[in-house]
Design a protein around this motif. Sequence first.
Motif, PDB file in Angstrom:
ATOM      1  N   GLN B 135       0.838  -1.202   0.000  1.00  0.00           N
ATOM      2  CA  GLN B 135       0.000   0.000   0.000  1.00  0.00           C
ATOM      3  C   GLN B 135       0.872   1.251   0.000  1.00  0.00           C
ATOM      4  OE1 GLN B 135      -3.131   0.078   2.929  1.00  0.00           O
ATOM      5  NE2 GLN B 135      -3.730  -2.025   2.521  1.00  0.00           N
ATOM      6  N   GLN B 136       1.985   1.151   0.727  1.00  0.00           N
ATOM      7  CA  GLN B 136       2.922   2.265   0.778  1.00  0.00           C
ATOM      8  C   GLN B 136       3.506   2.533  -0.615  1.00  0.00           C
ATOM      9  OE1 GLN B 136       4.067   4.524   2.609  1.00  0.00           O
ATOM     10  NE2 GLN B 136       6.289   4.659   2.624  1.00  0.00           N
ATOM     11  N   ARG B 137       3.762   1.459  -1.365  1.00  0.00           N
ATOM     12  CA  ARG B 137       4.273   1.644  -2.729  1.00  0.00           C
ATOM     13  C   ARG B 137       3.227   2.332  -3.603  1.00  0.00           C
ATOM     14  NH1 ARG B 137       7.947  -3.449  -4.417  1.00  0.00           N
ATOM     15  NH2 ARG B 137       8.701  -4.014  -2.362  1.00  0.00           N
ATOM     16  N   GLU B 155       8.322  11.189   5.169  1.00  0.00           N
ATOM     17  CA  GLU B 155       8.769   9.831   5.541  1.00  0.00           C
ATOM     18  C   GLU B 155       8.512   8.805   4.445  1.00  0.00           C
ATOM     19  OE1 GLU B 155      10.078   8.759   8.486  1.00  0.00           O
ATOM     20  OE2 GLU B 155       9.750  10.412   9.872  1.00  0.00           O
ATOM     21  N   PRO B 156       9.027   9.029   3.240  1.00  0.00           N
ATOM     22  CA  PRO B 156       8.713   8.093   2.154  1.00  0.00           C
ATOM     23  C   PRO B 156       9.338   6.711   2.342  1.00  0.00           C
ATOM     24  CG  PRO B 156      10.387   9.642   1.437  1.00  0.00           C
ATOM     25  CD  PRO B 156       9.932  10.103   2.790  1.00  0.00           C
ATOM     26  N   PRO B 162      14.189  -3.345   1.611  1.00  0.00           N
ATOM     27  CA  PRO B 162      15.418  -2.816   0.984  1.00  0.00           C
ATOM     28  C   PRO B 162      15.302  -2.656  -0.529  1.00  0.00           C
ATOM     29  CG  PRO B 162      15.965  -4.475   2.593  1.00  0.00           C
ATOM     30  CD  PRO B 162      14.475  -4.478   2.494  1.00  0.00           C
ATOM     31  N   VAL B 163      14.578  -3.564  -1.189  1.00  0.00           N
ATOM     32  CA  VAL B 163      14.438  -3.450  -2.645  1.00  0.00           C
ATOM     33  C   VAL B 163      13.662  -2.190  -2.993  1.00  0.00           C
ATOM     34  CG1 VAL B 163      13.513  -4.543  -4.705  1.00  0.00           C
ATOM     35  CG2 VAL B 163      14.527  -5.956  -2.909  1.00  0.00           C
ATOM     36  N   ALA B 164      12.570  -1.968  -2.262  1.00  0.00           N
ATOM     37  CA  ALA B 164      11.758  -0.783  -2.526  1.00  0.00           C
ATOM     38  C   ALA B 164      12.527   0.489  -2.187  1.00  0.00           C
ATOM     39  CB  ALA B 164      10.460  -0.860  -1.720  1.00  0.00           C
ATOM     40  N   VAL B 165      13.364   0.417  -1.159  1.00  0.00           N
ATOM     41  CA  VAL B 165      14.192   1.572  -0.808  1.00  0.00           C
ATOM     42  C   VAL B 165      15.105   1.922  -1.991  1.00  0.00           C
ATOM     43  CG1 VAL B 165      16.131   2.337   0.634  1.00  0.00           C
ATOM     44  CG2 VAL B 165      14.131   1.261   1.691  1.00  0.00           C
ATOM     45  N   ALA B 170      16.467   5.491  -6.383  1.00  0.00           N
ATOM     46  CA  ALA B 170      16.794   5.716  -7.796  1.00  0.00           C
ATOM     47  C   ALA B 170      15.783   6.675  -8.424  1.00  0.00           C
ATOM     48  CB  ALA B 170      16.788   4.381  -8.538  1.00  0.00           C
ATOM     49  N   THR B 171      14.504   6.482  -8.044  1.00  0.00           N
ATOM     50  CA  THR B 171      13.459   7.321  -8.617  1.00  0.00           C
ATOM     51  C   THR B 171      13.626   8.782  -8.218  1.00  0.00           C
ATOM     52  OG1 THR B 171      11.976   5.454  -8.475  1.00  0.00           O
ATOM     53  CG2 THR B 171      10.978   7.595  -8.796  1.00  0.00           C
ATOM     54  N   LEU B 172      13.920   9.004  -6.952  1.00  0.00           N
ATOM     55  CA  LEU B 172      14.070  10.378  -6.483  1.00  0.00           C
ATOM     56  C   LEU B 172      15.268  11.036  -7.165  1.00  0.00           C
ATOM     57  CD1 LEU B 172      13.239  10.150  -2.677  1.00  0.00           C
ATOM     58  CD2 LEU B 172      11.751  10.669  -4.605  1.00  0.00           C
ATOM     59  N   ALA B 173      16.362  10.284  -7.316  1.00  0.00           N
ATOM     60  CA  ALA B 173      17.552  10.827  -7.982  1.00  0.00           C
ATOM     61  C   ALA B 173      17.212  11.178  -9.433  1.00  0.00           C
ATOM     62  CB  ALA B 173      18.680   9.805  -7.925  1.00  0.00           C
ATOM     63  N   GLU B 174      16.411  10.299 -10.048  1.00  0.00           N
ATOM     64  CA  GLU B 174      16.018  10.486 -11.441  1.00  0.00           C
ATOM     65  C   GLU B 174      15.139  11.732 -11.604  1.00  0.00           C
ATOM     66  OE1 GLU B 174      12.872   7.911 -13.675  1.00  0.00           O
ATOM     67  OE2 GLU B 174      14.558   6.661 -13.049  1.00  0.00           O
TER      68      GLU B 174
END
Lengths: 407, 296
Positions: B135-137, B155-156, B162-165, B170-174
């Motif tokens: 749900q968080q995803r 607090e994302p 760890p995989v989702a982290v 990566a998404t935020l950097a992108e």
Amino acid sequence: MVRLVVGREVRQRARTRAFRIATVVLMLVALGGVALPHFLGHSTTTYRIGLAGPAPAGTGPALDAAARATGAGVQVSTLASATQASSEVRTGRLDAALVDGSRIVTQKTSSSPATQLVDRAVATARLADRLAAAGAPPPEVSSLISPRPLPVSVLHPPVPSADANRRLGLAGGVLLYLLLLSYGMATAYGVLEEKTNRLADVLLSMVRPAQLLAGKILGIGLIGVVQLLVAAVPAGALALALGSLHVPAGTPLTFLAVLAWFLLGYSLYSCAFAGLASLVGRQEDLASALTPLSFLLLGGYGLAFNAAFGNPDGVLATVSSFVPPFAPMVMVVRAATGHLAPWEVPLSMVLVALTTAGLIMVASRVYSGAILRTGAKVRLRDAYRAGTSETRSVISADAADEAVPAH
Amino acid sequence: MLELDGLTRAFGPVVALDHLSLRVAPGELVGLLGPNGAGKSTAIRMVFGLLRPHAGEVRWEGRPVTQAERRRFGYLPEERGLYPKMEVHEQLVYLARLHGLDAAAASAGTDGWLARMGLSDRAHDNVEQLSLGNQQRVQLAAALVHDPVLAVLDEPFAGLDPVAVDVLSATLAERTAAGAAVVFSSHQLDLVEDLCQAVVVIDHGRLVMSGPVRQLKEGSGRRRLRVRVDGGGPAWAEGLDGVTVTSHGDAGTTLALSPGTDPLAVLDRARAAGAVSDFGLELPSLSELFREAVAR
């Protein structure tokens, strides 16, 4: 924006099992209301006639024709003897019996619709017999026995009885009570769903509180109208197809009145339901927060009964049909049973609409002041003070938001 | 450019924000740090107009934020919220459309995000059928589905595996590389240190530290010294001016040096105590700086 919110409400609600079941039940009730009196009504006007011993030729067809002329049906059976005729009539299996073409046996009075029917049929059959003996051509004789009914011009069609109007009006009032209560509750639950599931933060970062509220109220109202139409249209079609004489003539008008009063009453009540629901912190507290509204609706329900079974033009019924929270339920009854002056319904509708306009402003402000305050129940006064007193209408706010390209 | 200018707000006697000012530029990934109750969520809610400041203003591109502009922002609230009985795909499309995407773009964006979050096979499940982590995803996808120009995430990383982290990092950097301004709050300081160019630390509603992470570390003047003296305890280091023993173990003794302390003088004392088998000078970690900043 409002359109998107409305779309979601309609799609989500139309899919729920509760909505589908309620719609089907309403539809069946309406169909039953048309079909049952129609089919039951016909079985009571069939005369059961017995023939014992020799009867004049053509008595059977003559009985048929005579019955049809009075709008009834006839069921003719052949009996073995006069004794059997007496016993069948005595036990009530037959309405009347013709013995040897010369004597009529019946239960009580000597002149009942059944005996008159037999009398007329025998006379007609004898006349036809003589005519045939005198050399009249057979087609002419048979057209004498079963003449084509003459067209009838009705100058004063019968008014449906006061009883039928009363039932009709009350059915409309009760239906309105159920609709206003269930759709008001649906609005309240919808508001609380977004509050307790913390959706309000996400949604209100994009949408104004008034837009979210308007979208919810319009969406739920729309689905209510759809439900009413879906339930009523098959019944209406059936009534037309059967040419049913048993549906009171005022039914279509009462249905339209229910529809119009639903729109007005729902606008009024849904604002109140939504405003009060936004104050609540937990689902368990919703019912008690909505108690005042339940009582108002119940009051309208009681006053509708008063108007239907008391004097629909009495003081209580008349006054209550102009008090906005009661007006929808009472006025539907009065319109069906009472003798309203032409200004009464429009005035009552205007009063409800004006009250709604005022309530929209209050409810929208309370909602915006309470919807983001989770936790304990918010006091009505605090919510009103904290709310935005945005006077711009939702429509113009919507237009302003759409005008700026999103990307 | 997002600017918070002098935001002040009290809840009764409690001052939640006290003249808080900060800026986030396009292309910048900023970590918003602070102890519980520091005022992070209060400040974030003000960006989205969910709470009015008693004083101060939130500006975007130099002007007060309007509702239309907010629709181009992405928001992950502290308290997650989705319709429990609505399908995942339909819900994301709905939220994307509220963000101003047309039907086709909303649907395409949703498909892309569900694939990225590994939830394509759950697209037609109701949200309540998903685990809390999933749900968080979905909630994250909802905040980012419209490629926001500004993303503010409360607090994302909380509750992610760890995989989702990794996916989210990566998404935020992108998004940042694509020119968006991104702010997120977190208590996972190591993660923030790895990910963010800049941090903002607030405490009791006030800004207590802000700037690029590297600059803050170097500018602090503090150093961390790791020394391993064979066969000895940390006693040799005690009593040295400007030196505090922060830990001692098999790997050696870790010392915090206050600004101006010469590490080589410390090394001399260590060599006097025994054979030195390991010696390393490090900048302070973000969590050390954080603790120091909020302790004041």
